[in-house]
Design a protein around this motif. Sequence first.
Motif, PDB file in Angstrom:
ATOM      1  N   ALA B  72     -25.062   6.725  50.481  1.00 15.76           N
ATOM      2  CA  ALA B  72     -23.743   6.061  50.429  1.00 15.76           C
ATOM      3  C   ALA B  72     -23.830   4.696  49.752  1.00 15.76           C
ATOM      4  O   ALA B  72     -22.892   4.265  49.088  1.00 15.76           O
ATOM      5  N   VAL B  73     -24.960   4.001  49.908  1.00 12.51           N
ATOM      6  CA  VAL B  73     -25.070   2.637  49.357  1.00 12.51           C
ATOM      7  C   VAL B  73     -25.882   2.564  48.053  1.00 12.51           C
ATOM      8  O   VAL B  73     -25.945   1.501  47.439  1.00 12.51           O
ATOM      9  N   HIS B  74     -26.470   3.676  47.600  1.00 14.60           N
ATOM     10  CA  HIS B  74     -27.489   3.587  46.536  1.00 14.60           C
ATOM     11  C   HIS B  74     -26.941   3.052  45.204  1.00 14.60           C
ATOM     12  O   HIS B  74     -27.695   2.504  44.415  1.00 14.60           O
ATOM     13  N   ASP B  75     -25.647   3.224  44.963  1.00 11.46           N
ATOM     14  CA  ASP B  75     -25.083   2.767  43.678  1.00 11.46           C
ATOM     15  C   ASP B  75     -24.172   1.551  43.820  1.00 11.46           C
ATOM     16  O   ASP B  75     -23.540   1.145  42.835  1.00 11.46           O
ATOM     17  N   LEU B  76     -24.083   0.964  45.014  1.00 15.35           N
ATOM     18  CA  LEU B  76     -23.122  -0.131  45.230  1.00 15.35           C
ATOM     19  C   LEU B  76     -23.335  -1.307  44.284  1.00 15.35           C
ATOM     20  O   LEU B  76     -22.375  -1.966  43.895  1.00 15.35           O
ATOM     21  N   VAL B  77     -24.578  -1.563  43.913  1.00 12.12           N
ATOM     22  CA  VAL B  77     -24.840  -2.703  43.013  1.00 12.12           C
ATOM     23  C   VAL B  77     -24.146  -2.531  41.666  1.00 12.12           C
ATOM     24  O   VAL B  77     -23.932  -3.503  40.949  1.00 12.12           O
ATOM     25  N   GLU B  78     -23.786  -1.290  41.320  1.00 14.87           N
ATOM     26  CA  GLU B  78     -23.114  -1.053  40.032  1.00 14.87           C
ATOM     27  C   GLU B  78     -21.735  -1.708  39.966  1.00 14.87           C
ATOM     28  O   GLU B  78     -21.191  -1.895  38.880  1.00 14.87           O
ATOM     29  N   ILE B  79     -21.185  -2.047  41.123  1.00 14.43           N
ATOM     30  CA  ILE B  79     -19.906  -2.775  41.138  1.00 14.43           C
ATOM     31  C   ILE B  79     -20.020  -4.034  40.297  1.00 14.43           C
ATOM     32  O   ILE B  79     -19.095  -4.404  39.575  1.00 14.43           O
ATOM     33  N   ALA B  96     -33.234  -3.884  36.421  1.00 11.61           N
ATOM     34  CA  ALA B  96     -33.739  -4.328  37.726  1.00 11.61           C
ATOM     35  C   ALA B  96     -33.233  -5.735  38.046  1.00 11.61           C
ATOM     36  O   ALA B  96     -32.756  -5.998  39.163  1.00 11.61           O
ATOM     37  N   GLU B  97     -33.282  -6.618  37.057  1.00 10.25           N
ATOM     38  CA  GLU B  97     -32.859  -7.994  37.282  1.00 10.25           C
ATOM     39  C   GLU B  97     -31.347  -8.080  37.538  1.00 10.25           C
ATOM     40  O   GLU B  97     -30.900  -8.750  38.463  1.00 10.25           O
ATOM     41  N   ARG B  98     -30.572  -7.348  36.735  1.00  4.88           N
ATOM     42  CA  ARG B  98     -29.119  -7.349  36.916  1.00  4.88           C
ATOM     43  C   ARG B  98     -28.747  -6.797  38.287  1.00  4.88           C
ATOM     44  O   ARG B  98     -27.835  -7.292  38.943  1.00  4.88           O
ATOM     45  N   GLU B  99     -29.461  -5.773  38.714  1.00  2.00           N
ATOM     46  CA  GLU B  99     -29.106  -5.141  39.984  1.00  2.00           C
ATOM     47  C   GLU B  99     -29.519  -5.990  41.188  1.00  2.00           C
ATOM     48  O   GLU B  99     -28.847  -5.981  42.212  1.00  2.00           O
ATOM     49  N   TRP B 122     -30.981   0.103  50.351  1.00  2.00           N
ATOM     50  CA  TRP B 122     -30.945   0.150  48.880  1.00  2.00           C
ATOM     51  C   TRP B 122     -32.340  -0.124  48.305  1.00  2.00           C
ATOM     52  O   TRP B 122     -32.796   0.575  47.396  1.00  2.00           O
ATOM     53  N   GLU B 123     -33.027  -1.132  48.845  1.00  2.00           N
ATOM     54  CA  GLU B 123     -34.375  -1.464  48.345  1.00  2.00           C
ATOM     55  C   GLU B 123     -35.352  -0.328  48.616  1.00  2.00           C
ATOM     56  O   GLU B 123     -36.209  -0.015  47.787  1.00  2.00           O
ATOM     57  N   GLU B 124     -35.220   0.295  49.771  1.00  2.00           N
ATOM     58  CA  GLU B 124     -36.071   1.429  50.117  1.00  2.00           C
ATOM     59  C   GLU B 124     -35.859   2.578  49.128  1.00  2.00           C
ATOM     60  O   GLU B 124     -36.821   3.208  48.666  1.00  2.00           O
ATOM     61  N   PHE B 125     -34.595   2.817  48.790  1.00  2.00           N
ATOM     62  CA  PHE B 125     -34.270   3.849  47.799  1.00  2.00           C
ATOM     63  C   PHE B 125     -34.893   3.509  46.449  1.00  2.00           C
ATOM     64  O   PHE B 125     -35.552   4.341  45.818  1.00  2.00           O
ATOM     65  N   GLU B 126     -34.683   2.283  46.017  1.00  2.00           N
ATOM     66  CA  GLU B 126     -35.178   1.860  44.702  1.00  2.00           C
ATOM     67  C   GLU B 126     -36.705   1.970  44.613  1.00  2.00           C
ATOM     68  O   GLU B 126     -37.256   2.308  43.572  1.00  2.00           O
ATOM     69  N   ALA B 127     -37.370   1.635  45.714  1.00  2.00           N
ATOM     70  CA  ALA B 127     -38.836   1.633  45.725  1.00  2.00           C
ATOM     71  C   ALA B 127     -39.425   3.016  46.040  1.00  2.00           C
ATOM     72  O   ALA B 127     -40.629   3.207  45.946  1.00  2.00           O
ATOM     73  N   GLY B 128     -38.583   3.964  46.428  1.00  2.00           N
ATOM     74  CA  GLY B 128     -39.098   5.278  46.850  1.00  2.00           C
ATOM     75  C   GLY B 128     -40.039   5.133  48.034  1.00  2.00           C
ATOM     76  O   GLY B 128     -41.056   5.817  48.139  1.00  2.00           O
ATOM     77  N   ALA B 129     -39.652   4.233  48.964  1.00  2.00           N
ATOM     78  CA  ALA B 129     -40.584   3.762  49.990  1.00  2.00           C
ATOM     79  C   ALA B 129     -40.597   4.597  51.273  1.00  2.00           C
ATOM     80  O   ALA B 129     -41.189   4.184  52.267  1.00  2.00           O
ATOM     81  N   SER B 130     -39.962   5.758  51.252  1.00  2.00           N
ATOM     82  CA  SER B 130     -39.972   6.621  52.443  1.00  2.00           C
ATOM     83  C   SER B 130     -39.660   8.043  51.990  1.00  2.00           C
ATOM     84  O   SER B 130     -39.221   8.271  50.853  1.00  2.00           O
ATOM     85  N   ALA B 131     -39.876   8.983  52.906  1.00  2.00           N
ATOM     86  CA  ALA B 131     -39.539  10.378  52.584  1.00  2.00           C
ATOM     87  C   ALA B 131     -38.053  10.495  52.260  1.00  2.00           C
ATOM     88  O   ALA B 131     -37.654  11.217  51.342  1.00  2.00           O
ATOM     89  N   GLU B 132     -37.204   9.752  53.002  1.00  2.00           N
ATOM     90  CA  GLU B 132     -35.761   9.806  52.750  1.00  2.00           C
ATOM     91  C   GLU B 132     -35.425   9.248  51.367  1.00  2.00           C
ATOM     92  O   GLU B 132     -34.532   9.746  50.675  1.00  2.00           O
ATOM     93  N   PHE B 135     -36.467  11.788  48.776  1.00  2.00           N
ATOM     94  CA  PHE B 135     -35.514  12.906  48.868  1.00  2.00           C
ATOM     95  C   PHE B 135     -34.196  12.520  48.191  1.00  2.00           C
ATOM     96  O   PHE B 135     -33.624  13.296  47.409  1.00  2.00           O
ATOM     97  N   ALA B 136     -33.707  11.308  48.466  1.00  2.00           N
ATOM     98  CA  ALA B 136     -32.441  10.849  47.880  1.00  2.00           C
ATOM     99  C   ALA B 136     -32.562  10.727  46.360  1.00  2.00           C
ATOM    100  O   ALA B 136     -31.621  11.048  45.626  1.00  2.00           O
ATOM    101  N   LEU B 137     -33.725  10.278  45.874  1.00  2.00           N
ATOM    102  CA  LEU B 137     -33.940  10.212  44.419  1.00  2.00           C
ATOM    103  C   LEU B 137     -33.864  11.615  43.811  1.00  2.00           C
ATOM    104  O   LEU B 137     -33.221  11.811  42.764  1.00  2.00           O
ATOM    105  N   GLY B 138     -34.505  12.578  44.455  1.00  2.00           N
ATOM    106  CA  GLY B 138     -34.442  13.957  43.945  1.00  2.00           C
ATOM    107  C   GLY B 138     -32.999  14.440  43.874  1.00  2.00           C
ATOM    108  O   GLY B 138     -32.575  15.034  42.876  1.00  2.00           O
ATOM    109  N   CYS B 139     -32.226  14.164  44.920  1.00  2.00           N
ATOM    110  CA  CYS B 139     -30.812  14.568  44.939  1.00  2.00           C
ATOM    111  C   CYS B 139     -30.033  13.860  43.834  1.00  2.00           C
ATOM    112  O   CYS B 139     -29.213  14.468  43.143  1.00  2.00           O
ATOM    113  N   ASP B 140     -30.296  12.556  43.664  1.00  2.00           N
ATOM    114  CA  ASP B 140     -29.574  11.739  42.681  1.00  2.00           C
ATOM    115  C   ASP B 140     -29.774  12.305  41.273  1.00  2.00           C
ATOM    116  O   ASP B 140     -28.817  12.530  40.529  1.00  2.00           O
TER     117      ASP B 140
END
Lengths: 199, 199
Positions: B72-79, B96-99, B122-132, B135-140
């Motif tokens: 739900a939050v992975h793309d919020l920085v695109e605002i 990376a810097e803009r985001e 969001w940082e966890e998603f960006e870093a691929g820092a967990s199984a979730e 998984f979310a990157l694969g879905c994205d």
Amino acid sequence: MDPARAEALLGFLALADRLKTVERRGRVVLPGGGTRRENSAEHSWHLALLALLLHREVAAEIDLGRALAMIAVHDLVEIEAGDTYAYDPAACATQAERERAAADLVFGGLPPDLGAWLRGLWEEFEAGASAEARFALGCDRMQGFLQNVLSGGLAWQEHGVRRADTAGRMDPAKAVDPVFAQLIDRLYARARAGGMLPE
Amino acid sequence: MDPARAEALLGFLALADRLKTVERRGRVVLPGGGTRRENSAEHSWHLALLALLLHREVAAEIDLGRALAMIAVHDLVEIEAGDTYAYDPAACATQAERERAAADLVFGGLPPDLGAWLRGLWEEFEAGASAEARFALGCDRMQGFLQNVLSGGLAWQEHGVRRADTAGRMDPAKAVDPVFAQLIDRLYARARAGGMLPE
């Protein structure tokens, strides 16, 4: 994964894509000015954010995964049944029957385990049959109201909606939890201050 | 709830509304024919559905609530930072810097507890820092590819994308789990059969 299962999942995702073209009455303000109608897919996403913000604020214990899963599927039947405007009595009279038929089609194309799970979540939401379902209903109605406030009440004005007309829809949302009541009352105050929703 | 907290939540939801006007390159097919560009809000919703279908199919144990919250939050920085097209090297170099700057703004307006939680996701998603996160990157990535296949590869053709150009983006998604590899290979086969993605 069995190839037939893979095909069924991809088929469901292709069908679900159509929710992005189901338009609601509420409007999204565009960056250059002007508005367009919101679609049910982006509404569903906005609702998920609302659930993130509020799931720890309400008195009931909310299973976040269950609530977010329910929110993701709660409008899928609109792919076949269309969005039913809350202030259109004729459409509301046939809504339940149209949506049940749509659910057969939308969830029926999935492998039985996933179809039963997602249809069960949708039915639970519709029936308000759990804390998560009532929480999701509060989020759903509050998001629709918020969207109207964000876009200056345009959809209300287009359809001649007055404050009293909204009570049947918003009072159950306020009854879910005092947090919903507080936030919705705050939105009513903004609508009143902005002359968006006539008494 | 403290009135300042209520205002901060409503302010965040108003800001988030703008994700519905951030356009991606991928396209949505319209009911009457023709296409329009997909926005990042409806993309995020579609991704949530994909997560529902796959979270029990992959080998890793996935906390569904955590995965759906991250999605739900992975793309919020695109605002603030806009959508960065995966096949635009100049934009990717500054992404990376803009985001990060955008994250300060988007998550910084929330009450500290919620801001820290959502920024952390969001940082966890960006870093691929967990199984979730993986998984979310694969879905994205799979959703973006699927969207191109559903719309006949129009965005690929518009930007002269060839099959080899997609490997840097899709190989990591396929590496997340054999289930992603299987589904993505199936989508590649459709793209090839439909002449959507030149060799």
